[in-house]
Scaffold this motif. Structure first.
Motif, PDB file in Angstrom:
ATOM      1  N   VAL A 185      -5.867  46.485  48.736  1.00 46.68           N
ATOM      2  CA  VAL A 185      -7.266  47.062  49.009  1.00 46.68           C
ATOM      3  C   VAL A 185      -8.882  46.841  49.834  1.00 46.68           C
ATOM      4  O   VAL A 185      -8.394  45.338  49.733  1.00 46.68           O
ATOM      5  CB  VAL A 185      -8.165  47.896  48.145  1.00 46.68           C
ATOM      6  N   VAL A 186      -8.744  47.188  51.250  1.00 47.83           N
ATOM      7  CA  VAL A 186      -9.614  46.141  51.748  1.00 47.83           C
ATOM      8  C   VAL A 186     -10.997  47.280  52.054  1.00 47.83           C
ATOM      9  O   VAL A 186     -11.707  47.737  51.042  1.00 47.83           O
ATOM     10  CB  VAL A 186      -8.940  45.462  52.734  1.00 47.83           C
ATOM     11  N   ASP A 187     -12.592  45.897  52.493  1.00 44.61           N
ATOM     12  CA  ASP A 187     -13.817  46.523  52.404  1.00 44.61           C
ATOM     13  C   ASP A 187     -13.891  46.783  53.476  1.00 44.61           C
ATOM     14  O   ASP A 187     -12.882  47.160  55.023  1.00 44.61           O
ATOM     15  CB  ASP A 187     -14.610  44.925  51.887  1.00 44.61           C
ATOM     16  N   ALA A 188     -14.943  47.256  54.200  1.00 44.81           N
ATOM     17  CA  ALA A 188     -15.240  47.639  55.253  1.00 44.81           C
ATOM     18  C   ALA A 188     -15.298  46.817  56.055  1.00 44.81           C
ATOM     19  O   ALA A 188     -15.169  47.147  57.640  1.00 44.81           O
ATOM     20  CB  ALA A 188     -16.848  48.020  55.331  1.00 44.81           C
ATOM     21  N   ARG A 189     -15.757  45.285  56.207  1.00 40.81           N
ATOM     22  CA  ARG A 189     -14.977  44.435  57.104  1.00 40.81           C
ATOM     23  C   ARG A 189     -13.467  43.760  57.205  1.00 40.81           C
ATOM     24  O   ARG A 189     -13.614  43.141  58.060  1.00 40.81           O
ATOM     25  CB  ARG A 189     -15.644  43.576  57.135  1.00 40.81           C
ATOM     26  N   HIS A 190     -12.508  44.354  56.532  1.00 42.85           N
ATOM     27  CA  HIS A 190     -11.253  44.230  56.771  1.00 42.85           C
ATOM     28  C   HIS A 190     -10.199  43.663  55.758  1.00 42.85           C
ATOM     29  O   HIS A 190      -9.570  42.727  56.309  1.00 42.85           O
ATOM     30  CB  HIS A 190     -10.851  45.335  58.278  1.00 42.85           C
ATOM     31  N   THR A 244     -13.064  49.838  50.726  1.00 45.13           N
ATOM     32  CA  THR A 244     -12.865  51.228  51.869  1.00 45.13           C
ATOM     33  C   THR A 244     -12.177  51.880  52.642  1.00 45.13           C
ATOM     34  O   THR A 244     -12.086  53.200  53.209  1.00 45.13           O
ATOM     35  CB  THR A 244     -13.712  50.760  53.280  1.00 45.13           C
ATOM     36  N   TYR A 245     -10.560  50.963  52.557  1.00 41.76           N
ATOM     37  CA  TYR A 245      -9.531  51.494  53.238  1.00 41.76           C
ATOM     38  C   TYR A 245      -8.952  51.069  52.137  1.00 41.76           C
ATOM     39  O   TYR A 245      -8.983  50.176  51.384  1.00 41.76           O
ATOM     40  CB  TYR A 245      -9.426  50.746  54.281  1.00 41.76           C
ATOM     41  N   VAL A 246      -7.314  51.610  52.278  1.00 40.34           N
ATOM     42  CA  VAL A 246      -6.022  50.733  52.103  1.00 40.34           C
ATOM     43  C   VAL A 246      -5.112  50.445  52.534  1.00 40.34           C
ATOM     44  O   VAL A 246      -5.112  51.947  54.011  1.00 40.34           O
ATOM     45  CB  VAL A 246      -5.352  52.471  50.571  1.00 40.34           C
ATOM     46  N   LYS A 247      -4.926  49.236  52.802  1.00 39.35           N
ATOM     47  CA  LYS A 247      -4.416  48.776  53.658  1.00 39.35           C
ATOM     48  C   LYS A 247      -2.620  49.130  53.156  1.00 39.35           C
ATOM     49  O   LYS A 247      -1.970  48.983  52.181  1.00 39.35           O
ATOM     50  CB  LYS A 247      -4.282  47.649  53.276  1.00 39.35           C
ATOM     51  N   VAL A 248      -1.910  49.449  54.124  1.00 31.61           N
ATOM     52  CA  VAL A 248      -0.236  49.845  53.589  1.00 31.61           C
ATOM     53  C   VAL A 248       0.443  49.661  54.721  1.00 31.61           C
ATOM     54  O   VAL A 248       0.306  49.725  55.699  1.00 31.61           O
ATOM     55  CB  VAL A 248      -0.500  51.644  53.138  1.00 31.61           C
ATOM     56  N   TYR A 249       1.718  49.095  53.885  1.00 25.98           N
ATOM     57  CA  TYR A 249       2.699  48.175  55.264  1.00 25.98           C
ATOM     58  C   TYR A 249       3.755  49.213  54.776  1.00 25.98           C
ATOM     59  O   TYR A 249       4.162  49.039  53.906  1.00 25.98           O
ATOM     60  CB  TYR A 249       3.066  46.765  54.695  1.00 25.98           C
ATOM     61  N   PRO A 250       4.338  50.398  54.864  1.00 23.93           N
ATOM     62  CA  PRO A 250       6.077  50.960  54.316  1.00 23.93           C
ATOM     63  C   PRO A 250       7.173  49.982  54.482  1.00 23.93           C
ATOM     64  O   PRO A 250       6.781  48.703  55.096  1.00 23.93           O
ATOM     65  CB  PRO A 250       6.290  51.829  55.923  1.00 23.93           C
ATOM     66  N   PRO A 251       7.165  50.072  54.051  1.00 22.80           N
ATOM     67  CA  PRO A 251       8.988  49.193  53.246  1.00 22.80           C
ATOM     68  C   PRO A 251       9.906  48.346  55.164  1.00 22.80           C
ATOM     69  O   PRO A 251       9.733  49.161  55.465  1.00 22.80           O
ATOM     70  CB  PRO A 251       9.890  49.928  52.627  1.00 22.80           C
ATOM     71  N   ASN A 252       9.905  47.544  54.470  1.00 24.60           N
ATOM     72  CA  ASN A 252      10.664  46.877  55.605  1.00 24.60           C
ATOM     73  C   ASN A 252      10.038  45.995  57.116  1.00 24.60           C
ATOM     74  O   ASN A 252      10.473  46.880  57.972  1.00 24.60           O
ATOM     75  CB  ASN A 252      11.888  47.084  56.005  1.00 24.60           C
ATOM     76  N   SER A 253       9.223  47.014  57.041  1.00 22.60           N
ATOM     77  CA  SER A 253       7.859  46.885  58.032  1.00 22.60           C
ATOM     78  C   SER A 253       6.408  45.820  57.846  1.00 22.60           C
ATOM     79  O   SER A 253       5.999  45.206  57.304  1.00 22.60           O
ATOM     80  CB  SER A 253       6.932  48.403  58.261  1.00 22.60           C
ATOM     81  N   TYR A 267     -10.411  54.977  52.553  1.00 25.26           N
ATOM     82  CA  TYR A 267      -9.917  55.687  51.214  1.00 25.26           C
ATOM     83  C   TYR A 267     -10.413  54.871  50.369  1.00 25.26           C
ATOM     84  O   TYR A 267     -10.771  53.398  50.056  1.00 25.26           O
ATOM     85  CB  TYR A 267      -8.447  55.814  50.891  1.00 25.26           C
ATOM     86  N   HIS A 268     -12.361  55.358  49.649  1.00 24.03           N
ATOM     87  CA  HIS A 268     -12.104  54.882  48.541  1.00 24.03           C
ATOM     88  C   HIS A 268     -12.056  54.735  46.971  1.00 24.03           C
ATOM     89  O   HIS A 268     -12.003  55.439  46.864  1.00 24.03           O
ATOM     90  CB  HIS A 268     -13.728  55.419  48.208  1.00 24.03           C
ATOM     91  N   LEU A 269     -10.695  52.980  47.073  1.00 25.15           N
ATOM     92  CA  LEU A 269     -10.014  52.937  45.779  1.00 25.15           C
ATOM     93  C   LEU A 269     -11.214  51.410  44.578  1.00 25.15           C
ATOM     94  O   LEU A 269     -11.410  50.908  45.968  1.00 25.15           O
ATOM     95  CB  LEU A 269      -9.243  52.982  45.906  1.00 25.15           C
TER      96      LEU A 269
END
Length: 165
Positions: free
Chosen positions: A81-86, A131-140, A148-150
């Motif tokens: 999870v990341v904030d507004a400043r990434h 502010t965001y959910v950061k997702v790396y797909p598998p093997n990427s 997304y607020h989490l």
């Protein structure tokens, strides 16, 4: 004499290989082409509606194939999870330890991985709201930041990608 026997054995092996179509030092290619790994550019990533049970909140991470070809995902996505400043808030989600298989993702199909955290009442020590959910797909090595607020409280786990049930 041993050179003669070695040459005779070599000739016999070569004749056998020639008649069977095999070759020395080479592997035979599979008749079925390998399904390529899904890239971030092939996918629409989203966070689905949460579901709660026994003090936990479960958020499906949705991977939808937006191409006209089948691609494959295998294993765990990287999630943070990341904030507004990434900037990352706390540590990344840990893996649940479940076994996994390769999942074929057909065009327009969606597969999921499930993110779990605790509800605030169960684990009062919570991170700031993301502010965001950061997702790396598998093997990427490439991630997408999904708006997304989490709020992560207590546990922060991710399951492997699984086919829709």
């Amino acid at each position: 004499m041993s050179n003669v026997l070695t040459r005779a054995a070599t000739i016999a092996c070569a004749a056998l290989l020639a008649t069977t179509g095999a070759s020395v030092g080479a592997t035979q290619a599979s008749a079925v082409p390998k399904t390529p790994t899904c890239r971030v550019a092939d996918l629409d990533l989203a966070v689905g509606e949460p579901d709660g049970a026994a003090g936990s909140l479960y958020y499906p991470i949705l991977f939808t194939n937006t191409t006209t070809h089948t691609c494959a995902l295998r294993g765990y996505p990287g999630v943070s999870v990341v904030d507004a400043r990434h900037r990352q808030i706390g540590t990344s989600a840990i893996r649940t330890g479940e076994s996994y298989e390769t999942v074929s993702v057909f065009p327009s199909e969606t597969v999921t991985a499930v993110l779990r955290t605790n509800s605030r009442g169960v684990a009062p020590s919570c991170r700031p709201m993301s502010t965001y959910v950061k997702v790396y797909p598998p093997n990427s090595g490439v991630a997408e930041q999904i708006p997304y607020h989490l709020r992560v409280c207590g546990q922060f786990e991710i399951s492997p990608v699984q086919a829709a049930e």
